[in-house]
Design an enzyme around this catalytic site. Structure first.
Site, PDB file in Angstrom:
ATOM      1  N   ASP A  84       3.581  -6.358  -4.118  1.00  0.00           N
ATOM      2  CA  ASP A  84       4.506  -7.378  -4.167  1.00  0.00           C
ATOM      3  C   ASP A  84       3.782  -8.455  -3.588  1.00  0.00           C
ATOM      4  O   ASP A  84       2.968  -8.488  -2.628  1.00  0.00           O
ATOM      5  CB  ASP A  84       5.823  -6.952  -3.717  1.00  0.00           C
ATOM      6  CG  ASP A  84       6.952  -7.794  -4.580  1.00  0.00           C
ATOM      7  OD1 ASP A  84       6.156  -9.161  -4.875  1.00  0.00           O
ATOM      8  OD2 ASP A  84       7.828  -7.761  -4.421  1.00  0.00           O
TER       9      ASP A  84
HETATM   10  C1  BGC Z   1       8.643 -10.574  -6.328  1.00  0.00           C
HETATM   11  C2  BGC Z   1       8.261  -9.872  -7.519  1.00  0.00           C
HETATM   12  C3  BGC Z   1       7.644 -10.760  -8.144  1.00  0.00           C
HETATM   13  C4  BGC Z   1       6.489 -11.599  -7.782  1.00  0.00           C
HETATM   14  C5  BGC Z   1       5.758 -12.640  -8.266  1.00  0.00           C
HETATM   15  C6  BGC Z   1       7.986 -11.498  -5.742  1.00  0.00           C
HETATM   16  O1  BGC Z   1       8.694 -12.237  -4.745  1.00  0.00           O
HETATM   17  O2  BGC Z   1       9.684  -9.816  -5.486  1.00  0.00           O
HETATM   18  O3  BGC Z   1       9.203  -9.127  -8.307  1.00  0.00           O
HETATM   19  O4  BGC Z   1       6.988 -10.180  -9.511  1.00  0.00           O
HETATM   20  O5  BGC Z   1       7.176 -12.432  -6.488  1.00  0.00           O
HETATM   21  O6  BGC Z   1       6.496 -13.740  -8.744  1.00  0.00           O
END
Ligand code: BGC
Length: 735
Positions: A267
Site C-alpha cells: 500500500d
Molecule cells: C490506499 C489504497 C490506494 C492507494 C493509492 C492508499 O492510501 O490505502 O487503497 O490504492 O492509497 O491511492
C-alpha cells in the site's frame, strides 16, 4: 529473381514486413506466442541487477519502471475499485488535469455485494476492466475484500460486507472480468485492515480460526479461483510485522500455501524497512511521502526501501540474488500477462454499455428496508407535489472517500432522476441540512445556518403530498472516508432531528439514505418506507427512480447486519482494546463471531439482519429437501426447493442457505452462510431451485492441526430469505 537488397528495399518502401532469418533471432521474451514462463526467464537473463531492482519500486505516484532498453513497458496502476480514477501528477496526489480521463462511476463495492448476484460482479469487473484497459493501465487497484468487522470502519463502503462466503463468491467473477481485459486486478488490503484508526501501525491480534475462517477466505478465493495477478499489502501490522512485509501472510500463506504467482504491491507508504521488504514477500514498493521531482525532495524514489538500499544490499552480498530474481520474475510475469500479452483486447471508456452496466448493477443493489402500506412504488401522477429534501439529493457522491474519489464523465443525482421521472413541475427541492465541503483528512462544517435550512425544509414538507428524503452519509471525513473511522452509528449533520421534524408535518415520507455502513434509525417506527441507496455512481439518480417508481422491483439484500446499537456488534461488545485498540494493539475478542454470527449466536435482535431486503412482490418457499440424509466429508449435498413468486409483479429473490452445528468440539456460529442463489421469477411463476454445497465447506479451522477439519455428526441446513427469516430446515449427518 529479386536480390535480397531489392527485396528489402521494396518491402520497406511498401511498408510490408517480411520474414528473414533475422526474425528467428527475435528474443523469446518478445515472442507473444511463447509460454509466459519462457519469456520471463529470457527477459530476466538479459537484465542487469540495476534494472531488476528498478522494477521493484515506484518511479512516480502511480507507476514503477519496466525495462526501457528492452522495450518492456512501465507498470501503471490506477485507483480504484468502482471507477478508474483520473491521472495524477508525477509525484503528487493532485490531479494532472487531463481532459480525457473522466470515467464511468460504478456502484461502490458494498452495493455490488448487495446484489447477491455473481453475474453482476462479472459485469462490473468486465466493464471497469475495459475502462482501465482503455486508459492503458497495467493494474487496477481493487477490489477490496476486507471483512466488515465494525460499522464504524471508514472504508467499509469499498469492501464486500461481513460474510466471507458472500465476499468470496462476488470477488472471483469481478477479478475474472477485470483480467479478461488484460488488466491485473490488485486485490486489497491484505490483510486485516479493518479500521482506519491507527491503521499505519496497529498490530492486529486474533486467533488462527478467526484469521482463516473469517478474514482470509475471500482473499484465498480471489487468488486460487479468481487467479488474481496482484495483491496489495495492508498498512497495519499482524503479529508484530507490517502486512506489506509480513512473512506469515505473504511468504507462507499467500505464496507458499496458496501458490500465488503474482505480484505483491505495497500500500502507498506501507513499507518500513529494507530487510523485511526484501525477505518477507513484497515485490513492488509504492509510496505516499515522496514530495519532489523523482530523485530529489523528501524521501525520493531512489531512497525507497526497495530502491538504492536494496541494490546496495545485493552488491554487498547482504541480500541473495535469488530474492531479487523472484521479485523480478513476478513483475515480468505481470507485464507479460497484461501490457505485453497478445491476447490483450482493446478497451472502451464511458461507453453506453458501461452506463447500462452501472445502472443495472445499481438497480439490483438498492435495498428496500421498509415498505408499510405499500407506500412504494410511487406511480407517476399519484402525487401532485413531491418535496425532495436532503443534501444527498443534489450532491455529488462520487467525490470524497479518499483514494476511491472519482472524476466522472457524468453523474445523475437523485434530484435529477426524480425530476425527470415525475416531472419538474411536480417537484420542489429543499436542502434541509448542509454538510460542508469534502476534504481529505479534515472536517469542514458547512457555514450555512442549520436552523434556517431545517425550517425551510419543514415548510416545503408541510405543503407537499409526499416527501422523498435523500440523505445519509456522504464520504466526507468521518462519514465513509479513508483515514478516519466514523465516530458513531448515528446519521450525521443533524439528520435524525430533521427527519423527525419532517414526519411531524407530513405522514407520507420515504427515507432514502446513502451509506456504506449501518446506521441507527430513531425515526424508523414513524417512517413508512426506507430505502438504502449506497453510493451508486454515475447512474445513481436513474437507478433510484427506477426502483422508487416500480419500473424495477428492488432485489438487493444486506451484505452486513444493522445492529440496534453499537455494542450489539461483537467488535464493540468488549473494551476499547477490542476496537479500536490502544494505537499499538487491537485484540479481536469476538473471534469468529463477526456480524450476524455474533448477533445470532448471542440471540441479539438486529435492526435489520444480514441478507434482508424487501421486494414489491412476495415469494413462497416450499419445504427444502436434500438429495441425501447421510453424506461423506468429501461429498456434495444438493438442497432443492420450489420458489414461487406469489405476488403480482415480476421480481427476484436471493435465497440463502446456512448451516448450523449444535454439538461441536469448538465454538461455532449459530449460522454460517454456505450458498445463495438469486432467482428471477415472473409474477405467479415457480421454479425448482437447487443449491449444491460441498461438505468440505462445513469445516472449521483446527488450530492444533493448522488445517481445516470437517466434524462428523448432525448439521442443520437452514433455507432463508435472510439470516433471520428461515423458511425451512433439513437435517443431514456427515459421516
Ligand atoms: C490506499 C489504497 C490506494 C492507494 C493509492 C492508499 O492510501 O490505502 O487503497 O490504492 O492509497 O491511492
Amino acid at each position: 529473381m529479386l536480390t535480397f537488397k531489392t527485396k528489402l528495399l521494396s518491402s520497406l518502401l511498401l511498408g510490408i514486413a517480411f520474414t528473414t532469418s533475422a526474425q528467428n533471432s527475435t528474443p523469446v521474451y518478445l515472442n507473444v506466442n511463447k509460454p509466459i514462463e519462457e519469456r520471463v526467464e529470457n527477459a530476466l537473463s538479459l537484465m542487469t541487477t540495476e534494472e531488476k531492482v528498478a522494477l521493484c519500486h515506484a518511479q512516480s505516484k502511480f507507476s514503477s519502471k519496466g525495462v526501457a532498453r528492452l522495450g518492456i513497458p512501465d507498470v501503471w496502476s490506477s485507483d480504484g475499485s468502482h471507477g478508474v480514477s483520473d491521472e495524477k501528477l508525477w509525484d503528487e496526489w493532485s490531479s494532472a488535469q487531463w481532459a480525457n480521463d473522466s470515467c464511468t462511476a460504478f456502484p461502490a463495492l458494498t452495493a455490488l455485494a448487495a446484489t447477491f448476484n455473481p453475474e453482476m460482479a462479472s459485469l462490473f469487473g468486465k466493464s471497469i476492466g475495459e475502462e482501465a484497459r482503455h486508459r492503458e493501465k497495467t493494474m487496477l487497484l481493487g477490489p477490496g475484500v476486507n471483512i466488515y468487522r465494525s460499522p464504524l470502519n471508514g472504508r467499509n463502503f469499498e469492501y464486500m460486507g461481513e460474510d466471507p462466503y458472500l465476499a468470496s463468491r462476488m470477488v472471483v467473477p469481478y477479478i475474472q472480468g477485470v483480467q479478461s481485459c488484460g488488466v491485473a486486478a490488485c486485490l486489497k488490503h491484505f490483510a486485516l485492515n479493518n479500521q482506519e484508526i491507527s491503521r499505519g501501525e496497529i498490530n492486529v491480534n486474533l486467533s488462527d480460526r478467526a484469521l482463516h475462517e473469517i478474514y482470509l477466505p475471500a482473499f484465498k478465493a480471489a487468488v486460487q479461483e479468481g487467479k488474481a495477478w496482484s495483491i496489495m499489502g495492508a498498512y497495519n501490522k499482524f503479529r508484530g510485522e507490517h502486512c506489506c512485509h509480513n512473512d506469515l501472510l505473504l511468504n507462507r500463506i499467500l505464496k507458499q500455501d496458496w501458490n500465488f504467482d503474482g505480484v505483491v504491491v505495497s500500500d502507498w507508504g506501507g513499507v518500513h524497512n529494507t530487510d523485511e521488504a526484501v525477505n518477507n514477500g513484497l515485490d513492488i514498493e509504492m509510496g505516499t511521502y515522496t514530495n519532489g521531482l523523482t530523485t530529489q525532495g523528501h524521501f525520493p524514489f531512489s531512497s525507497y526501501y526497495l530502491a538504492n538500499p536494496f541494490l546496495k544490499g545485493i552488491k554487498d552480498g547482504k541480500y541473495d540474488m535469488a530474492k531479487l530474481d523472484d521479485k523480478a520474475r513476478r513483475i515480468l510475469r505481470l507485464i507479460f500477462r497484461t501490457t505485453m500479452s497478445a491476447n490483450r483486447p482493446f478497451g472502451r471508456f464511458v461507453s453506453p454499455e458501461h452506463s447500462a452496466a452501472a445502472r443495472k448493477i445499481a438497480q439490483e443493489a438498492i435495498v428496500l428496508l421498509k415498505n408499510d402500506k405499500n407506500m412504494l412504488p410511487i406511480p407517476v401522477g399519484k402525487y401532485k407535489k413531491i418535496a425532495v429534501i436532503g443534501e444527498n439529493a443534489s450532491r455529488s457522491l462520487v467525490v470524497g472517500g479518499g483514494s476511491t474519489a472519482l472524476k466522472v464523465a457524468y453523474e445523475v443525482t437523485p434530484l435529477q432522476g426524480i425530476m425527470s421521472k415525475y416531472g419538474k413541475e411536480h417537484v420542489v427541492y429543499s436542502m434541509g441540512y448542509a454538510s460542508g465541503p469534502s476534504l481529505y483528512g479534515a472536517e469542514a462544517p458547512s457555514k450555512l445556518n442549520a436552523d434556517s435550512l431545517q425550517k425551510a425544509a419543514i415548510e416545503v414538507a408541510k405543503s407537499a403530498d409526499l416527501v422523498i428524503y435523500v440523505g445519509g452519509l456522504n464520504k466526507n471525513y468521518y462519514q465513509d472516508c479513508e483515514s478516519g473511522d466514523r465516530k458513531s452509528l448515528s446519521l450525521p449533520f443533524g439528520e435524525d432531528k430533521l427527519i423527525t421534524s419532517i414526519e411531524q408535518v407530513n405522514k407520507n415520507v420515504v427515507v432514502v439514505f446513502s451509506s456504506g455502513n449501518a446506521i441507527t434509525m430513531p425515526w424508523l417506527d414513524k417512517t413508512p418506507a426506507v430505502v438504502l441507496s449506497w453510493y451508486l455512481g454515475s447512474e445513481a439518480g436513474n437507478a433510484l427512480v427506477d426502483v422508487l417508481s416500480g419500473d424495477v422491483n428492488p432485489s438487493g439484500k444486506l451484505p452486513f447486519s444493522f445492529p440496534k446499537k453499537l455494542t450489539d456488534i461483537g467488535a464493540h461488545a468488549f473494551d476499547k482494546m477490542c476496537y479500536p485498540g490502544d494505537s499499538v494493539n487491537v485484540y479481536y475478542k469476538e473471534d469468529i463471531l463477526v456480524g450476524y454470527r455474533w448477533l445470532d449466536t448471542k440471540k441479539i435482535e438486529p435492526l435489520f439482519p444480514f441478507g434482508f431486503g424487501l421486494s414489491y412482490t412476495t415469494f413462497a418457499y416450499s419445504k427444502p429437501a436434500a438429495d441425501k440424509t447421510e453424506v461423506a466429508t468429501d461429498g456434495i449435498l444438493k438442497v432443492s426447493f420450489v420458489l414461487t413468486n406469489s405476488g403480482k409483479v415480476d421480481g427476484a429473490e436471493s435465497a440463502q442457505l446456512y448451516i448450523s452445528k449444535q454439538k461441536s468440539a469448538v465454538t461455532r456460529a449459530a449460522k454460517e452462510l454456505k450458498a445463495f442463489k438469486k432467482v428471477f421469477l415472473k409474477a405467479g411463476e415457480s421454479q425448482t431451485v437447487t443449491m449444491a454445497v460441498p461438505v468440505s465447506s462445513f469445516a472449521y479451522y483446527n488450530e492444533a492441526k493448522y488445517g481445516w477439519e470437517v466434524e462428523p455428526g448432525n448439521y442443520t441446513l437452514l433455507l432463508g430469505s435472510s439470516s433471520r427469516d428461515v423458511k425451512g430446515k433439513v437435517e443431514v449427518t456427515v459421516k
